[in-house]
Write a protein that holds these residues in place. Structure first.
Motif, short mmCIF file in Angstrom:
data_model
loop_
_atom_site.label_atom_id
_atom_site.label_comp_id
_atom_site.label_asym_id
_atom_site.label_seq_id
_atom_site.Cartn_x
_atom_site.Cartn_y
_atom_site.Cartn_z
N LEU A 47 0.84 -1.20 0.00
CA LEU A 47 0.00 0.00 0.00
C LEU A 47 0.87 1.25 0.00
CD1 LEU A 47 -2.96 0.97 0.14
CD2 LEU A 47 -2.72 1.03 2.63
N ARG A 48 1.92 1.24 0.79
CA ARG A 48 2.84 2.38 0.85
C ARG A 48 3.52 2.60 -0.51
NH1 ARG A 48 5.46 0.93 5.11
NH2 ARG A 48 6.99 -0.36 4.06
N GLU A 49 3.97 1.52 -1.12
CA GLU A 49 4.64 1.66 -2.42
C GLU A 49 3.69 2.21 -3.47
OE1 GLU A 49 6.28 -2.13 -3.38
OE2 GLU A 49 7.93 -1.96 -1.93
N ASP A 50 2.48 1.71 -3.50
CA ASP A 50 1.53 2.17 -4.51
C ASP A 50 1.10 3.61 -4.25
OD1 ASP A 50 1.66 -0.14 -5.93
OD2 ASP A 50 -0.22 -0.99 -5.17
N ALA A 51 1.01 4.01 -2.98
CA ALA A 51 0.66 5.40 -2.66
C ALA A 51 1.74 6.35 -3.16
CB ALA A 51 0.49 5.57 -1.15
N GLY A 52 2.98 5.88 -3.19
CA GLY A 52 4.06 6.70 -3.71
C GLY A 52 4.16 6.70 -5.22
N LEU A 53 3.66 5.63 -5.85
CA LEU A 53 3.80 5.48 -7.29
C LEU A 53 2.63 6.07 -8.09
CD1 LEU A 53 5.17 1.82 -7.48
CD2 LEU A 53 6.43 3.92 -8.05
N ILE A 54 1.43 5.98 -7.55
CA ILE A 54 0.26 6.40 -8.31
C ILE A 54 0.32 7.90 -8.58
CG2 ILE A 54 -1.23 6.80 -6.29
CD1 ILE A 54 -3.53 5.58 -7.97
N PHE A 187 -16.63 4.65 17.22
CA PHE A 187 -16.19 5.11 15.90
C PHE A 187 -15.00 6.06 16.01
CE2 PHE A 187 -20.24 3.40 14.50
CZ PHE A 187 -19.87 2.82 13.29
N VAL A 188 -14.92 6.83 17.07
CA VAL A 188 -13.71 7.63 17.29
C VAL A 188 -12.51 6.71 17.46
CG1 VAL A 188 -12.53 9.22 18.86
CG2 VAL A 188 -14.93 9.60 18.29
N SER A 189 -12.70 5.64 18.23
CA SER A 189 -11.62 4.66 18.43
C SER A 189 -11.22 4.02 17.12
CB SER A 189 -12.07 3.59 19.43
OG SER A 189 -11.09 2.59 19.57
N LEU A 190 -12.21 3.66 16.28
CA LEU A 190 -11.91 3.07 14.99
C LEU A 190 -11.12 4.03 14.11
CD1 LEU A 190 -12.26 0.82 12.85
CD2 LEU A 190 -14.43 1.92 12.21
N ILE A 191 -11.56 5.28 14.03
CA ILE A 191 -10.86 6.27 13.22
C ILE A 191 -9.44 6.47 13.74
CG2 ILE A 191 -10.77 8.71 12.59
CD1 ILE A 191 -12.85 7.24 10.99
N ARG A 192 -9.28 6.51 15.04
CA ARG A 192 -7.94 6.68 15.62
C ARG A 192 -7.03 5.53 15.21
NH1 ARG A 192 -9.39 7.12 20.45
NH2 ARG A 192 -9.27 9.39 20.64
N ARG A 193 -7.54 4.31 15.27
CA ARG A 193 -6.72 3.14 14.92
C ARG A 193 -6.41 3.11 13.43
NH1 ARG A 193 -9.92 -1.83 16.85
NH2 ARG A 193 -7.97 -2.96 16.36
N LEU A 194 -7.38 3.49 12.60
CA LEU A 194 -7.13 3.51 11.17
C LEU A 194 -6.14 4.61 10.79
CD1 LEU A 194 -10.75 2.86 9.83
CD2 LEU A 194 -8.82 1.28 9.79
N CYS A 195 -6.23 5.76 11.42
CA CYS A 195 -5.27 6.83 11.15
C CYS A 195 -3.88 6.44 11.63
CB CYS A 195 -5.73 8.13 11.82
SG CYS A 195 -7.09 8.96 10.96
N ALA A 196 -3.80 5.70 12.73
CA ALA A 196 -2.50 5.22 13.19
C ALA A 196 -1.91 4.24 12.18
CB ALA A 196 -2.65 4.56 14.56
N PHE A 197 -2.77 3.41 11.60
CA PHE A 197 -2.32 2.49 10.55
C PHE A 197 -1.77 3.28 9.36
CE2 PHE A 197 -2.62 -0.20 6.87
CZ PHE A 197 -2.41 -1.49 7.33
N VAL A 198 -2.50 4.32 8.96
CA VAL A 198 -2.06 5.16 7.85
C VAL A 198 -0.72 5.81 8.19
CG1 VAL A 198 -2.56 7.23 6.51
CG2 VAL A 198 -4.38 5.58 6.97
N ASP A 199 -0.61 6.35 9.39
CA ASP A 199 0.64 7.01 9.79
C ASP A 199 1.81 6.04 9.74
OD1 ASP A 199 -0.65 9.39 10.20
OD2 ASP A 199 -0.88 9.12 12.35
N GLU A 200 1.60 4.83 10.23
CA GLU A 200 2.68 3.85 10.21
C GLU A 200 3.03 3.46 8.78
OE1 GLU A 200 3.77 -0.61 11.99
OE2 GLU A 200 1.87 0.37 12.52
N CYS A 201 2.01 3.32 7.97
CA CYS A 201 2.22 2.96 6.57
C CYS A 201 2.98 4.05 5.83
CB CYS A 201 0.87 2.70 5.91
SG CYS A 201 0.94 1.98 4.28
N ALA A 202 2.72 5.31 6.20
CA ALA A 202 3.27 6.45 5.46
C ALA A 202 4.66 6.85 5.94
CB ALA A 202 2.32 7.64 5.59
N GLU A 203 5.13 6.28 7.00
CA GLU A 203 6.40 6.74 7.59
C GLU A 203 7.55 6.74 6.59
OE1 GLU A 203 7.25 4.50 11.07
OE2 GLU A 203 5.91 5.68 12.35
N ALA A 204 7.59 5.76 5.72
CA ALA A 204 8.72 5.63 4.80
C ALA A 204 8.54 6.47 3.52
CB ALA A 204 8.93 4.16 4.42
N LEU A 205 7.39 7.13 3.38
CA LEU A 205 7.18 7.93 2.16
C LEU A 205 7.87 9.28 2.28
CD1 LEU A 205 3.45 7.30 1.16
CD2 LEU A 205 5.50 6.64 -0.08
#
Length: 205
Positions: A47-54, A187-205
């Motif tokens: 996902l991280r690689e494709d986010a950088g390539l698209i 739902f706040v908890s869900l959004i928080r966890r999903l944003c944390a996933f995104v942040d972790e995924c995006a760290e190398a971009l």
């Protein structure tokens, strides 16, 4: 949207490249949080690689597609932090033309996390909390708005949640919500966890 054969071929190539590998479009969302290594590591890396390539043009094309394409594009926007798509995601959320994409728009806007993103989420709630007959994405959007409010230290969701406001009225009137407690904290908890996933995924971009 009518496409010429050449355009359709290019669109299908984009779908095969970014949307359907290992049924990515189905995994984007809460199911990602249940993944274990090494599947999670591989999913996050791809996902991280494709986010950088698209490219921006490719994102535009996917956002003109169906729910699978729009959902995937919104996640790629979130991971790559492309705030230039903020207004477009807000438009798509407000239009709610397809199912299953609203949570992805909400995560992207929550991850951007500015007052403007709160305004876009608020515009959705202004429209759809007045429609208790429509079981759309009201709860996840409220979770995203509350998440932004907590991070900004403001009361972006207060006008909806006050006694007599649109949120308690919707909870009372929506047939699928009657008798349920306020789902906002979950739902706040869900959004928080999903944003944390995104942040972790995006760290190398």
């Amino acid at each position: 949207m009518i496409r010429h054969p050449h355009d359709e071929d290019a669109f299908l190539a984009l779908v095969r490249r970014y949307v359907t590998p290992e049924r990515r479009y189905l995994k984007l969302g809460g199911s990602m949080l249940r993944m274990q290594s090494p599947e999670c590591d591989r999913f996050m890396r791809d996902l991280r690689e494709d986010a950088g390539l698209i490219t921006a043009d490719e994102i535009v094309t996917l956002l003109d597609g169906g729910w699978r394409e729009r959902r995937t594009a919104a996640w790629l926007v979130a991971v790559s932090g492309r705030t230039e798509f903020r207004e477009r995601l807000g438009e798509l959320l407000l239009a709610s033309e397809v199912c299953c994409a609203g949570p992805a728009y909400s995560v992207a806007l929550a991850r951007f996390g500015t007052a403007r993103d709160a305004d876009l989420l608020g515009a959705y709630l202004d429209r759809y909390l007045r429609r208790p007959d429509l079981a759309y994405d009201q709860a996840v959007v409220m979770g995203a708005l509350q998440f932004i409010g907590l991070n900004l230290g403001g009361g972006q969701a207060d006008r909806f949640r006050e006694p007599g406001g649109l949120w308690p009225q919707w909870l009372q009137d929506a047939p699928h919500m009657q008798g349920d407690s306020d789902p906002t904290p979950s739902f706040v908890s869900l959004i928080r966890r999903l944003c944390a996933f995104v942040d972790e995924c995006a760290e190398a971009l």
